[in-house]
Motif scaffolding. Structure first.
Motif, PDB file in Angstrom:
ATOM      1  N   VAL A 294     -16.303 -52.870 -12.000  1.00 31.04           N
ATOM      2  CA  VAL A 294     -15.608 -52.222 -10.887  1.00 31.04           C
ATOM      3  C   VAL A 294     -16.393 -52.313  -9.581  1.00 31.04           C
ATOM      4  N   HIS A 295     -17.700 -52.571  -9.672  1.00 34.10           N
ATOM      5  CA  HIS A 295     -18.531 -52.684  -8.469  1.00 34.10           C
ATOM      6  C   HIS A 295     -18.790 -54.146  -8.090  1.00 34.10           C
ATOM      7  N   ASN A 296     -18.102 -55.051  -8.771  1.00 30.58           N
ATOM      8  CA  ASN A 296     -18.278 -56.491  -8.523  1.00 30.58           C
ATOM      9  C   ASN A 296     -19.723 -56.941  -8.713  1.00 30.58           C
ATOM     10  N   VAL A 297     -20.370 -56.354  -9.703  1.00 28.69           N
ATOM     11  CA  VAL A 297     -21.735 -56.757 -10.052  1.00 28.69           C
ATOM     12  C   VAL A 297     -21.639 -57.706 -11.241  1.00 28.69           C
ATOM     13  N   TYR A 298     -21.770 -58.986 -10.961  1.00 30.38           N
ATOM     14  CA  TYR A 298     -21.622 -59.986 -12.011  1.00 30.38           C
ATOM     15  C   TYR A 298     -22.911 -60.772 -12.233  1.00 30.38           C
ATOM     16  N   ASP A 299     -24.040 -60.168 -11.853  1.00 32.24           N
ATOM     17  CA  ASP A 299     -25.325 -60.783 -12.162  1.00 32.24           C
ATOM     18  C   ASP A 299     -25.490 -60.875 -13.681  1.00 32.24           C
ATOM     19  N   ALA A 300     -26.303 -61.821 -14.110  1.00 30.67           N
ATOM     20  CA  ALA A 300     -26.572 -61.952 -15.541  1.00 30.67           C
ATOM     21  C   ALA A 300     -27.191 -60.667 -16.077  1.00 30.67           C
ATOM     22  N   ARG A 301     -26.751 -60.261 -17.259  1.00 24.50           N
ATOM     23  CA  ARG A 301     -27.294 -59.072 -17.913  1.00 24.50           C
ATOM     24  C   ARG A 301     -28.227 -59.491 -19.042  1.00 24.50           C
ATOM     25  N   GLU A 302     -29.364 -58.823 -19.114  1.00 22.75           N
ATOM     26  CA  GLU A 302     -30.304 -59.032 -20.209  1.00 22.75           C
ATOM     27  C   GLU A 302     -29.995 -58.007 -21.289  1.00 22.75           C
ATOM     28  N   VAL A 303     -29.753 -58.450 -22.500  1.00 22.75           N
ATOM     29  CA  VAL A 303     -29.377 -57.548 -23.584  1.00 22.75           C
ATOM     30  C   VAL A 303     -30.316 -57.759 -24.765  1.00 22.75           C
ATOM     31  N   GLU A 304     -30.690 -56.643 -25.409  1.00 20.69           N
ATOM     32  CA  GLU A 304     -31.650 -56.740 -26.508  1.00 20.69           C
ATOM     33  C   GLU A 304     -31.391 -55.647 -27.530  1.00 20.69           C
ATOM     34  N   CYS A 305     -31.589 -55.995 -28.782  1.00 24.39           N
ATOM     35  CA  CYS A 305     -31.531 -55.020 -29.874  1.00 24.39           C
ATOM     36  C   CYS A 305     -32.761 -55.226 -30.748  1.00 24.39           C
ATOM     37  N   ILE A 306     -33.592 -54.187 -30.848  1.00 24.31           N
ATOM     38  CA  ILE A 306     -34.802 -54.238 -31.665  1.00 24.31           C
ATOM     39  C   ILE A 306     -34.668 -53.205 -32.777  1.00 24.31           C
ATOM     40  N   ILE A 307     -34.950 -53.612 -33.997  1.00 21.38           N
ATOM     41  CA  ILE A 307     -34.802 -52.735 -35.159  1.00 21.38           C
ATOM     42  C   ILE A 307     -36.175 -52.255 -35.631  1.00 21.38           C
ATOM     43  N   PHE A 308     -36.267 -50.931 -35.841  1.00 19.93           N
ATOM     44  CA  PHE A 308     -37.491 -50.315 -36.355  1.00 19.93           C
ATOM     45  C   PHE A 308     -37.149 -49.641 -37.683  1.00 19.93           C
ATOM     46  N   GLN A 309     -37.249 -50.366 -38.767  1.00 20.91           N
ATOM     47  CA  GLN A 309     -36.919 -49.851 -40.101  1.00 20.91           C
ATOM     48  C   GLN A 309     -35.492 -49.298 -40.121  1.00 20.91           C
ATOM     49  N   ASP A 310     -35.321 -47.955 -40.092  1.00 16.80           N
ATOM     50  CA  ASP A 310     -33.972 -47.393 -40.191  1.00 16.80           C
ATOM     51  C   ASP A 310     -33.403 -46.972 -38.839  1.00 16.80           C
ATOM     52  N   SER A 311     -34.057 -47.337 -37.746  1.00 15.24           N
ATOM     53  CA  SER A 311     -33.539 -47.028 -36.412  1.00 15.24           C
ATOM     54  C   SER A 311     -33.581 -48.283 -35.549  1.00 15.24           C
ATOM     55  N   MET A 312     -32.942 -48.211 -34.380  1.00 21.10           N
ATOM     56  CA  MET A 312     -32.933 -49.375 -33.497  1.00 21.10           C
ATOM     57  C   MET A 312     -32.776 -48.940 -32.049  1.00 21.10           C
ATOM     58  N   ARG A 313     -33.144 -49.857 -31.162  1.00 20.81           N
ATOM     59  CA  ARG A 313     -33.007 -49.619 -29.727  1.00 20.81           C
ATOM     60  C   ARG A 313     -32.135 -50.719 -29.141  1.00 20.81           C
ATOM     61  N   ILE A 314     -31.055 -50.300 -28.496  1.00 21.71           N
ATOM     62  CA  ILE A 314     -30.145 -51.225 -27.825  1.00 21.71           C
ATOM     63  C   ILE A 314     -30.319 -51.043 -26.321  1.00 21.71           C
ATOM     64  N   SER A 315     -30.551 -52.136 -25.606  1.00 17.52           N
ATOM     65  CA  SER A 315     -30.767 -52.028 -24.164  1.00 17.52           C
ATOM     66  C   SER A 315     -30.024 -53.126 -23.423  1.00 17.52           C
ATOM     67  N   CYS A 316     -29.662 -52.807 -22.176  1.00 23.44           N
ATOM     68  CA  CYS A 316     -28.962 -53.775 -21.338  1.00 23.44           C
ATOM     69  C   CYS A 316     -29.223 -53.430 -19.876  1.00 23.44           C
ATOM     70  N   GLU A 317     -29.482 -54.439 -19.069  1.00 23.24           N
ATOM     71  CA  GLU A 317     -29.689 -54.255 -17.636  1.00 23.24           C
ATOM     72  C   GLU A 317     -29.538 -55.595 -16.938  1.00 23.24           C
ATOM     73  N   VAL A 318     -29.414 -55.546 -15.615  1.00 22.14           N
ATOM     74  CA  VAL A 318     -29.320 -56.777 -14.837  1.00 22.14           C
ATOM     75  C   VAL A 318     -30.614 -57.565 -14.991  1.00 22.14           C
ATOM     76  N   TYR A 319     -30.474 -58.850 -15.253  1.00 17.93           N
ATOM     77  CA  TYR A 319     -31.645 -59.709 -15.427  1.00 17.93           C
ATOM     78  C   TYR A 319     -32.269 -60.016 -14.069  1.00 17.93           C
ATOM     79  N   GLU A 320     -33.549 -59.730 -13.939  1.00 18.45           N
ATOM     80  CA  GLU A 320     -34.280 -60.005 -12.708  1.00 18.45           C
ATOM     81  C   GLU A 320     -35.329 -61.073 -12.989  1.00 18.45           C
TER      82      GLU A 320
END
Length: 331
Positions: A294-320
């Motif tokens: 909606v803000h016309n922000v179409y820069d590439a996004r960096e996305v990552e999922c890291i797993i720590f045994q029974d938990s995980m971290r999902i992250s996403c942000e504009v790639y710089e």
């Protein structure tokens, strides 16, 4: 041209309401009437910060520093002896310093009373850091941006409870403290947070509670958030995020989880980059398109999922791209 002494109290209050804290202090010292008028006029600081540090000179001695716009006051001491320093722009004015035969926290409480109107401290943005003492009864701020960092001695929930008495609607709320205190998560559902929410504690928030949060710039940890909700939050982030926003979710990792198939929408234009020692279900890549924003922000996004045994971290942000120069060493 009307002069100051001929103005009505209401007109004086309207003018005083436009002054910063330093100007109000100067006007307050002019006369008893001016002091009473200043004290009766609501004051909203642009920013208020509160920090406590340990003295390197004596065990048990701490320095409580309070910055109110350009004005700074220090409460320095231990037990029942306190040195009070005052100044502007971080510089002490020795002529305003004094010694009080009282505990520094009691002197600090009286200062809070002075900057309160009807028991409320008004400030646009408030920062609290490294505090070791319980919040005084007089600490009841009204603000739209609140940052709380490293509250000591398990006092974090008390500080937040006092901070939320009059403040329920925030643009930005950031809480970062050592340890685990699930009581923090119990306070969040009652708040309205529109822009940024950053929490580094386990919150126990449910799918419904976290999806009700309006903030797009989001960092939340909860073992009760499901993968299905994480996917909806991820899609909402792509659609509503601004360039400076980031998303980080720390949730449970169910057996057989695979980020690409379980969270990543299939219509995205994504390029995956394999990392060394990548576990099954993990993912790192860049999103180049395939979504509406909606803000016309179409820069590439960096996305990552890291797993720590029974938990995980999902992250996403504009790639710089890195701005650090690359140096090639001779071989």
């Amino acid at each position: 041209m009307p002069c100051w002494i001929n103005l009505t109290v209401r007109m004086k209050q309207d003018i005083i309401g436009l002054l910063d804290y330093e100007s109000r202090c100067q006007l307050r010292s002019c006369s008893k009437d001016d002091r009473d008028t200043v004290d009766s006029t609501k004051f909203t600081a642009s920013k208020l910060s509160l920090v406590e540090t340990q003295s390197e000179m004596s065990d048990g001695k701490t320095i409580v520093r309070c910055d109110l716009d350009t004005f700074t006051i220090w409460f320095i001491g231990k037990e029942n002896i306190t040195r009070v320093d005052r100044g502007w722009n971080g510089e002490v004015n020795e002529g305003l310093s004094e010694i009080k035969q009282e505990n520094r926290y009691d002197v600090f409480r009286r200062f809070l009373q002075k900057i309160s109107i009807n028991g409320m401290i008004h400030a646009h943005s408030i920062s609290i850091e490294n505090i070791e003492f319980r919040p005084p009864e007089e600490w009841k701020p009204k603000c739209v941006n609140l940052k709380v960092t490293n509250i000591q001695n398990n006092h974090i929930v008390e500080w937040l409870q006092n901070s939320f008495v009059f403040s329920r609607n925030f643009k930005k709320l950031e809480i970062s403290c050592w340890g685990e205190d699930e009581g923090i998560g119990e306070l969040i559902p009652a708040l309205e947070i529109t822009d940024t929410l950053k929490l580094n504690h386990e919150t126990n928030l449910t799918d419904e509670e976290v999806e009700r949060i309006k903030a797009i710039d989001l960092n939340v940890s909860s073992h009760r958030i499901t993968v299905e909700a994480a996917k909806r939050i991820f899609e909402r982030f792509l659609r509503l995020s601004k360039k400076s926003d980031s998303l980080e979710l720390r949730i449970n990792c169910p057996e057989g989880f695979d980020f690409k198939t379980d969270v990543l929408p299939g219509h995205l234009n994504v390029k995956r980059f394999k990392k060394d020692n990548e576990d099954r279900g993990e993912y790192y890549g860049k999103i180049f398109g395939g979504f509406e924003n909606v803000h016309n922000v179409y820069d590439a996004r960096e996305v990552e999922c890291i797993i720590f045994q029974d938990s995980m971290r999902i992250s996403c942000e504009v790639y710089e791209r890195s701005t650090n120069p690359c140096t090639l060493w001779p071989f």
